[in-house]
Design an enzyme around this catalytic site. Structure first.
Site, PDB file in Angstrom:
ATOM      1  N   GLY A   1      25.727   1.482 -33.553  1.00 19.01           N
ATOM      2  CA  GLY A   1      27.029   0.746 -32.530  1.00 19.01           C
ATOM      3  C   GLY A   1      26.389   0.700 -31.499  1.00 19.01           C
TER       4      GLY A   1
ATOM      5  N   CYS B   1      21.633   5.915 -36.686  1.00 19.19           N
ATOM      6  CA  CYS B   1      21.500   5.467 -35.171  1.00 19.19           C
ATOM      7  C   CYS B   1      22.579   6.300 -34.562  1.00 19.19           C
ATOM      8  CB  CYS B   1      21.308   3.938 -34.950  1.00 19.19           C
ATOM      9  SG  CYS B   1      20.988   3.688 -33.088  1.00 19.19           S
ATOM     10  N   TYR B   2      23.757   5.558 -33.959  1.00 15.52           N
ATOM     11  CA  TYR B   2      24.799   5.827 -33.253  1.00 15.52           C
ATOM     12  C   TYR B   2      25.346   7.041 -34.115  1.00 15.52           C
ATOM     13  CZ  TYR B   2      29.508   5.989 -31.060  1.00 15.52           C
ATOM     14  OH  TYR B   2      30.690   6.663 -30.744  1.00 15.52           O
TER      15      TYR B   2
ATOM     16  N   HIS C   1      16.649   2.313 -38.177  1.00 17.34           N
ATOM     17  CA  HIS C   1      17.404   1.376 -38.945  1.00 17.34           C
ATOM     18  C   HIS C   1      16.908   1.006 -40.371  1.00 17.34           C
ATOM     19  CE1 HIS C   1      20.573   0.721 -35.938  1.00 17.34           C
ATOM     20  NE2 HIS C   1      19.568   0.597 -34.974  1.00 17.34           N
TER      21      HIS C   1
ATOM     22  N   GLU D   1      18.288  -0.340 -42.576  1.00 14.02           N
ATOM     23  CA  GLU D   1      18.674  -1.807 -43.190  1.00 14.02           C
ATOM     24  C   GLU D   1      17.898  -2.955 -42.983  1.00 14.02           C
ATOM     25  OE1 GLU D   1      19.966   0.205 -40.803  1.00 14.02           O
ATOM     26  OE2 GLU D   1      21.196  -0.863 -39.515  1.00 14.02           O
TER      27      GLU D   1
ATOM     28  N   ASP E   1      31.272 -21.868 -53.046  1.00 13.20           N
ATOM     29  CA  ASP E   1      32.352 -20.986 -52.895  1.00 13.20           C
ATOM     30  C   ASP E   1      33.598 -21.582 -53.800  1.00 13.20           C
ATOM     31  OD1 ASP E   1      30.725 -19.731 -51.174  1.00 13.20           O
ATOM     32  OD2 ASP E   1      32.067 -20.301 -49.334  1.00 13.20           O
TER      33      ASP E   1
ATOM     34  N   LYS F   1      27.898 -14.017 -49.504  1.00 17.12           N
ATOM     35  CA  LYS F   1      27.232 -15.189 -50.152  1.00 17.12           C
ATOM     36  C   LYS F   1      26.422 -15.328 -51.198  1.00 17.12           C
ATOM     37  CE  LYS F   1      27.681 -19.858 -49.171  1.00 17.12           C
ATOM     38  NZ  LYS F   1      28.966 -20.709 -49.008  1.00 17.12           N
TER      39      LYS F   1
END
Ligand code: XMP
Length: 515
Positions: free
Chosen positions: A57, A84-85, A171, A173, A229, A371
């Site tokens: 964050g 992280c945060y 991070h 990710e 979609d 998606k």
């Protein structure tokens, strides 16, 4: 959704990467959901999580009003991974200390690890990681051990084995941490013990069972656009309740070349779905005549769509549900603790407004999906690649790409140019690399010379971008010969265009569409 495996919760502290964390967990075939940091403990408990990930964050733990979780979250008895945060929260709330570090770290660093807990199993002893922080832990909270460090960060990876709390200052990710997916996979599989049971095959089965249960013997109406979609939503519902589903496809005259035919062929002929085709081209073009202002165009297209759709619905008789292709990012946006987008840049038109006026219950079978998962579900359901991999197309269609006044003739010109652009991109094998490619017809004319004759005709601009999520985008670097072929063909084959431009604006400052 009923029968879904227990989730990994991503507790969102306002990170730009929260969605990415949830997606990475799902790429390990484990179901994950994003929950705002201030969600009441009971609602977290009600989700029955197998593990929790504290996101990063932008705040400092010392800032007034910085986002804090309910401290009882540490007592739930499930493993927690702080990123992280998130790892700084461990130190801040569990008896350590966080300080602004002398050397802030942004970018690539190298993690040296000596982990034996399994958390960093399969990760090289020295591996590249991505850092982005100003604060860092200066005093470790009691009971934690260091298992990884970088040059500037002595506590880059930490663990408290008895309670299974893990923390990383980097991070895992992002792609710049090449072994990050391995670390997240270790956390969810080895540490939390999740089985790899989140697959699109299992999703499709569960979704169909859920829809059957909810709809029972009632009737469902679906506004099918031919985009991925609404197509996947319609396919799922059709598999679940067959002819209780009616799809309505409105040709608003603003579609791409061959689009109306493709949709009818796929859904009516291949899948035997009850598809009502409404040719409303004249009506839309008449209503749009002389309108140049982009927002005014959008409003007219949205209003006329609702009118046409409601008239058809009235002809069809009673329906109970309205199907919509709402995706997980929309759901997250609407419940985000930090609020949704603050300024409306463009009023997006989909089927918004319909449910209130028609008093139908919403059926949104894709609410759980990102998606890329929708596309995988589409493949699973047997949808052709032409639909599954189609570039995004705005609800107001060519209406926002025909800049200036809209006429049927200008729309046809634009449609032809667009078809050539897409055709050449596909022939060059580049369609899959590009997020979205489109042509805009500009409200200027230019002088040209064609076949020894002076011409004074329309100008079009090509646009092709790469993007992850349409929030930011970069212009696509075509090999020059592809652009040359496109320009030649458009000038030769499309009657009213004599000049072709290529748009090299990124987003921001431009948007993807021109209007
Ligand atoms: P912009 O132009 O804002 O577009 O950069 C971002 C993405 O959204 C699509 N777009 C729309 N989609 N209804 C839609 O369903 C709309 O009114 C609309 N306007 C833009 C655009 O094509 C791009 O993918």
């Amino acid at each position: 959704m009923q029968g879904m495996g227990k989730p990994i919760i991503v507790l969102d502290f306002g990170a730009q990467y929260s969605k990415l964390i949830a997606r990475r967990v799902r790429e390990s075939n484990v179901y994950s959901v994003i929950v705002p940091f201030n969600a009441p403990l009971d609602s977290i408990r009600a989700l029955d999580p197998v593990g929790i990930i504290f996101s990063g964050g932008p705040a400092s733990v010392h800032a007034a009003g910085s986002p804090m979780p309910d401290p009882k979250v540490f007592e739930l008895g499930v493993p927690i991974l702080g990123i992280c945060y998130g790892v700084q929260l461990f130190a801040h709330l569990l008896g350590g200390k966080v300080e602004r570090s002398d050397r802030r770290e942004y970018g690539i660093a190298h993690l040296e690890n000596d982990d034996t807990s399994g958390f960093l199993a399969g990760v090289d002893a020295r591996t590249q990681v991505w850092m982005s922080h100003g604060d860092a832990i200066s005093i470790m909270p009691p009971g934690f051990q260091v298992i990884g460090r970088t040059e500037n960060c002595p506590y880059a990876a930490i663990v408290k084995p008895d309670v299974r709390f893990y923390g990383v200052q980097f991070h895992p990710e992002v792609v710049h941490t090449p072994q990050g997916s391995q670390i997240l996979s270790n956390f969810v599989h080895t540490i939390c013990g999740c089985a790899p049971d989140w697959t699109m095959g299992s999703f499709v089965e569960r979704a169909i069972a859920d829809i059957r249960k909810r709809v029972g013997g009632k009737r469902v109406l679906c506004a099918l656009s031919g985009g991925v979609d609404s197509s996947v939503a319609a396919m799922l519902i059709h598999r679940a309740v067959g002819d209780q589903l009616t799809c309505v496809f409105v040709n608003n005259g603003l579609l791409r070349k061959g689009e109306a035919e493709l949709v009818q062929q796929v859904f009516r002929e291949n899948f035997h779905i009850d598809l009502r085709y409404i040719d409303a081209e004249r009506r839309f073009v008449t209503e749009l005549a002389g309108i140049e202002e982009p927002e005014a165009k959008r409003k007219i297209i949205g209003r006329v769509f609702i009118e046409v759709f409601e008239e058809e619905a009235a002809r069809l008789g009673h329906n109970d549900f309205l199907a919509q292709g709402t995706l997980y990012p929309d759901v997250i946006e609407s419940m985000s603790a930090t609020g949704g987008p603050s300024a409306i840049i463009k009023s997006h038109h989909n089927v918004g407004g319909l449910p209130e006026t028609m008093q139908l219950e919403l059926l949104e079978p894709l609410r759980e999906l990102f998606k890329d998962e929708v596309r995988a579900a589409g493949k699973e359901l047997g949808l052709p690649d032409d639909i599954v991999w189609r570039h995004p197309f705005p609800g107001p269609g060519l209406g926002v790409r025909c800049i200036g006044a809209i006429t049927k003739e200008r729309l046809d010109t634009l449609r032809d140019a667009d078809a050539i652009f897409i055709d050449e991109i596909k022939k060059a094998g580049l369609y899959g690399e590009i997020w979205q490619a489109l042509v805009c017809l500009l409200p200027v004319k230019s002088v040209g010379v064609q076949g020894d004759e002076r011409t004074y005709e329309e100008v079009c601009s090509l646009r092709a971008v790469t993007s992850e999520d349409a929030m930011t985008a970069d212009w696509y670097r075509f090999p020059p010969d592809v652009l040359q072929r496109v320009a030649n063909r458009i000038c030769n084959e499309v009657k009213h265009i004599n000049r072709v431009l290529y748009d090299v604006t990124s987003k921001p400052p431009g948007t993807i569409e021109w209007e």
